[in-house]
Structure formats: structure tokens, C-alpha cells
Design a protein around this motif. Structure first.
Motif, PDB file in Angstrom:
ATOM      1  N   GLU A  22      36.691 -11.368  -8.351  1.00 15.29           N
ATOM      2  CA  GLU A  22      37.828 -12.278  -8.284  1.00 15.29           C
ATOM      3  C   GLU A  22      37.965 -12.899  -6.898  1.00 15.29           C
ATOM      4  OE1 GLU A  22      41.344 -10.796 -10.864  1.00 15.29           O
ATOM      5  OE2 GLU A  22      40.254  -8.974 -10.318  1.00 15.29           O
ATOM      6  N   GLU A  42      37.482 -19.114 -12.923  1.00 12.73           N
ATOM      7  CA  GLU A  42      38.744 -18.417 -13.148  1.00 12.73           C
ATOM      8  C   GLU A  42      39.247 -18.583 -14.574  1.00 12.73           C
ATOM      9  OE1 GLU A  42      41.662 -19.449 -10.254  1.00 12.73           O
ATOM     10  OE2 GLU A  42      40.374 -18.975  -8.541  1.00 12.73           O
ATOM     11  N   ALA A  43      39.033 -19.752 -15.169  1.00 14.57           N
ATOM     12  CA  ALA A  43      39.486 -19.969 -16.548  1.00 14.57           C
ATOM     13  C   ALA A  43      38.717 -19.057 -17.505  1.00 14.57           C
ATOM     14  CB  ALA A  43      39.295 -21.440 -16.936  1.00 14.57           C
ATOM     15  N   TRP A  57      37.442 -16.137 -16.784  1.00 12.56           N
ATOM     16  CA  TRP A  57      37.909 -14.782 -16.563  1.00 12.56           C
ATOM     17  C   TRP A  57      39.273 -14.555 -17.218  1.00 12.56           C
ATOM     18  CZ3 TRP A  57      37.605 -10.033 -16.458  1.00 12.56           C
ATOM     19  CH2 TRP A  57      38.462  -9.197 -15.771  1.00 12.56           C
ATOM     20  N   ARG A  58      40.173 -15.514 -17.121  1.00 14.49           N
ATOM     21  CA  ARG A  58      41.479 -15.368 -17.779  1.00 14.49           C
ATOM     22  C   ARG A  58      41.310 -15.265 -19.287  1.00 14.49           C
ATOM     23  NH1 ARG A  58      43.080 -19.294 -13.868  1.00 14.49           N
ATOM     24  NH2 ARG A  58      42.854 -20.953 -15.436  1.00 14.49           N
ATOM     25  N   LYS A  59      40.382 -16.014 -19.844  1.00 19.39           N
ATOM     26  CA  LYS A  59      40.128 -15.972 -21.286  1.00 19.39           C
ATOM     27  C   LYS A  59      39.607 -14.599 -21.708  1.00 19.39           C
ATOM     28  CE  LYS A  59      37.537 -18.474 -24.884  1.00 19.39           C
ATOM     29  NZ  LYS A  59      36.605 -17.392 -25.336  1.00 19.39           N
ATOM     30  N   ARG A  72      40.156 -11.729 -20.241  1.00 16.11           N
ATOM     31  CA  ARG A  72      41.254 -10.765 -20.163  1.00 16.11           C
ATOM     32  C   ARG A  72      42.213 -10.918 -21.344  1.00 16.11           C
ATOM     33  NH1 ARG A  72      42.452  -7.583 -15.770  1.00 16.11           N
ATOM     34  NH2 ARG A  72      44.529  -7.428 -16.654  1.00 16.11           N
ATOM     35  N   ARG A  73      42.533 -12.162 -21.694  1.00 17.33           N
ATOM     36  CA  ARG A  73      43.431 -12.376 -22.842  1.00 17.33           C
ATOM     37  C   ARG A  73      42.821 -11.816 -24.119  1.00 17.33           C
ATOM     38  NH1 ARG A  73      44.107 -17.596 -20.628  1.00 17.33           N
ATOM     39  NH2 ARG A  73      42.716 -18.438 -22.228  1.00 17.33           N
TER      40      ARG A  73
END
Length: 384
Positions: free
Chosen positions: A226, A233-234, A236-238, A240-241
Motif C-alpha cells: 500500500e 489503489e482501485a 486493491w479496494r475492489k 478487499r470489498r
């Protein structure tokens, strides 16, 4: 992108890590002593950090070459485009390990790699990163064999067995990835009853509950990637969701823990609460020699004393036969698995192990002993 990665793990769990990484989409998997090399893109590296229960780290290979002396290693490290991946304002640390290297001083090699990285940044930006050996933003790892050196960027940061929620520790704790590996060796299914009768800080219980509820082990922590400039970053957020959306919910699970010491039960409860799993796991204070099975069949896993919690050899010599007697008397229908570095365990316990799996707890060589408890005796009559 087709990047090269290496995931170290406790020795003895390499085959399980191959299966785990393969299920996540890793390619060209190659098992070595103490880890697995593989290929994949950055989404895979992020997913491996988030999802792997067995890996200790995920290392990204950034350079490889031959060397004869320290200056060869310096030149290789200087040639790497470090400034593409992190900034001179971030802190860093260099770790060096070697096997059969002819060079005498790992400390000097570490210093030369630090010099090379700092010189690279001075050339690009006119300033250099600071060194932080305790909590760096970026960790650089170097591995040397007889004539080759490989440089890695650590994508994990803190070891992956640090899940991010354990608050109450015990002396000589069992690492989380080792506990997950033992559950795998035991062949435990998430719908089977599970008991740790010497639960300590609750490591087996938390790992099992997370498996049963499909909770990604890395959801409670951050990662070194990170801090890297090139990671999407997008994406990685996906990831995690998606992992958070898979989590199942259950009022209770057939997972049980106990310990003879009240302070250990309290520690396990604190850690279960921190992990959000206190309602799903049932705890009680009772010694293994006195307790009764919570169900007719199930799997028992334990890290019994071998000089850590009981300590005195005379006490151990008295405890192991009592343990064997208790298992024979009350635990018919259960599969029991004990991690031990004590070669006297199978002799003193008075039971025949159906399987012994080599496994390392750090540098300590251990075995996971399997005992399948059935009614009656396993020995055939002499006439037979």
C-alpha cells in the motif's frame, strides 16, 4: 504483467502453500525448502497477502545476478529503479540472508545494499531515504547462495502471521500460519467439531473460526504494498470489498477451547473478542486430563508442553502417560493431533501414532502426531 514472487512459509507447509497459491491463480509454482516461488500479476500479489493463511511474506523479485565480491552486489542494487516504486521521503530497511555464500560479513553486504539504494536516490532526486529498522515503510530483502544474489521488495511488511488483532500474547506463542497449517495437516473440515484443550492465547480457535466463516486472514491489517507508488489503489479496494462480502455469519460454531489456567482462558477470550469471534467459539476453564468431549466425534488439536509451559522433565514424564490414559478412556471417535518437538512424546503417551508429519516451529524441528481414537484396542490378538 508476469512478475516473479517468492512466498516463504514454515518448513513443512510448502506443499500446502503450493495448493493455496494455485487456487488464488498463481502460475509456474516451484516449491523449495521454506517457501514457494511463483509468477503472476500485481492483483495476485495483493490477493496472496490478503488471503494466504500459510505464507509468512510475499516478496517481489526486482533483480537477480551473479557475484564474486561485495561490489558486484552493490552494482546490481544500484542498477534497480527503486525511485519508480517508493520515494526518498519514505523509510527503508535491508535484510540479508545467505546459504553457502563465500562472503564473510552479512553486515557489510547489508551496508553496501543500503549504500546502493541511497546512491540511486541521490542521483535521481538529490536526497536519500532514511533508515528505520523497527517500522520501515519499505523492506528490501537480499538472498545469496554460492554465486547468485536475488533482490526482493517485501509486499507484506509485518509478517503475514500477524493478522492484526491479537492483543493478549503468551510466552512462546504458536504462530498463526503454523496453526493454520496444522489444521490443514489434520484434514479438518469446517463443519466438523474442533477442540483445542490447551488453548493459550486462542490461535487455533481464531484460525479455525476464520476458516469456517470464510474470513480472509488479512482483513484486519495493512500491507507494505500500500506504500508502493505503482500499485493500483482501485484494484486493491475492489479485492478487499470482495473479501469482505464473502464473510459468512453464524451465531455459534462447533469450535471449543479450554485451558487449565484461568489466565490463559482470559487471554483467549480477549483475542477472540478483538477478532469479532467471541460469540462463535465456546470457552471454558478445565484441564485436558479432566475434561470430557463436547461432541461424540471431532478433531482435537493441541500444542502440548514440551519444556515451555510445564518445563520440568519430571512433570512431563508424569503428564504424557496421563494424557494417553485420558484419551483412551474418554475420547473414542476423535482424531487427535499434537505438535511436539519432544521425541519422548510418542513413547510416554502409550499410544501408537497413525501418522507423524515433520514441521518446523521456527528453527525447532517438530512433528505433528496423529492419534485416531477408537473403542477397544488396535492390537490384534496373538492367535490372529
Amino acid at each position: 504483467m508476469n512478475e516473479r514472487f517468492f512466498a516463504p512459509c514454515p518448513r513443512g507447509l510448502e506443499a500446502g502453500l503450493v495448493d493455496e497459491l494455485g487456487a488464488l491463480g498463481a502460475r509456474d509454482l516451484h516449491q523449495t525448502h521454506g517457501g514457494v516461488a511463483f509468477r503472476g500479476d500485481w492483483a495476485l500479489a495483493c490477493r496472496a497477502n490478503l488471503e494466504s493463511r500459510l505464507a509468512t511474506r510475499v516478496l517481489w523479485q526486482v533483480a537477480f545476478g551473479r557475484y564474486r565480491r561485495e561490489e558486484d552486489i552493490y552494482r546490481l542494487a544500484y542498477s534497480v529503479t527503486w525511485a519508480k516504486w517508493f520515494t526518498h521521503e519514505q523509510t527503508m530497511r535491508v535484510n540479508v540472508t545467505a546459504r553457502r555464500s563465500p562472503l564473510k560479513s552479512l553486515e557489510f553486504i547489508t551496508l553496501r545494499i543500503k549504500d546502493a539504494v541511497c546512491d540511486h536516490f541521490r542521483m535521481v532526486h538529490g536526497s536519500r531515504p532514511s533508515i528505520d529498522t523497527a517500522n520501515p515503510d519499505v523492506r528490501i530483502h537480499a538472498f545469496l547462495n554460492q554465486d547468485q544474489v536475488t533482490l526482493y521488495l517485501d509486499t507484506s511488511g509485518e509478517p503475514l502471521y500477524k493478522r492484526g488483532f491479537k492483543q493478549a500474547a503468551v510466552e512462546a506463542p504458536l504462530k498463526e500460519n503454523l496453526a493454520a497449517g496444522i489444521l490443514r495437516i489434520a484434514g479438518w473440515r469446517t463443519d466438523e467439531p474442533l477442540l483445542d484443550p490447551m488453548c493459550g492465547s486462542g490461535t487455533f480457535l481464531i484460525e479455525a473460526a476464520q476458516m469456517a466463516l470464510d474470513i480472509a486472514p488479512g482483513l484486519g491489517r495493512g500491507f507494505a504494498f500500500e506504500h508502493l507508488r505503482h500499485v493500483d489503489e482501485a484494484m486493491w479496494r475492489k479485492l478487499r470489498r470482495e473479501a469482505e462480502g464473502r464473510r459468512r455469519h453464524a451465531a455459534t460454531l462447533p469450535i471449543f477451547g479450554s485451558d487449565s489456567e484461568a489466565v490463559q482462558v482470559k487471554r483467549a477470550r480477549i483475542n477472540l473478542e478483538a477478532a469479532g469471534l467471541a460469540e462463535q467459539v465456546r470457552l471454558e476453564q478445565v484441564g485436558l486430563l479432566e475434561r470430557t468431549p463436547p461432541t461424540a466425534q471431532g478433531v482435537m488439536v493441541a500444542n502440548p508442553p514440551y519444556g515451555v509451559r510445564i518445563g520440568e522433565s519430571a512433570e512431563l514424564e508424569a503428564f504424557y502417560p496421563q494424557l494417553g490414559d485420558a484419551l483412551k478412556a474418554r475420547w473414542s471417535g476423535w482424531r487427535c493431533y499434537f505438535l511436539s518437538a519432544d521425541a519422548a512424546l510418542p513413547k510416554l503417551i502409550g499410544l501408537r501414532a497413525s501418522k507423524r508429519t515433520p514441521l518446523y516451529n521456527g528453527a525447532l524441528e517438530c512433528r505433528v502426531y496423529e492419534y485416531k481414537m477408537i473403542a477397544g484396542s488396535l492390537r490384534k490378538p496373538k492367535d490372529a
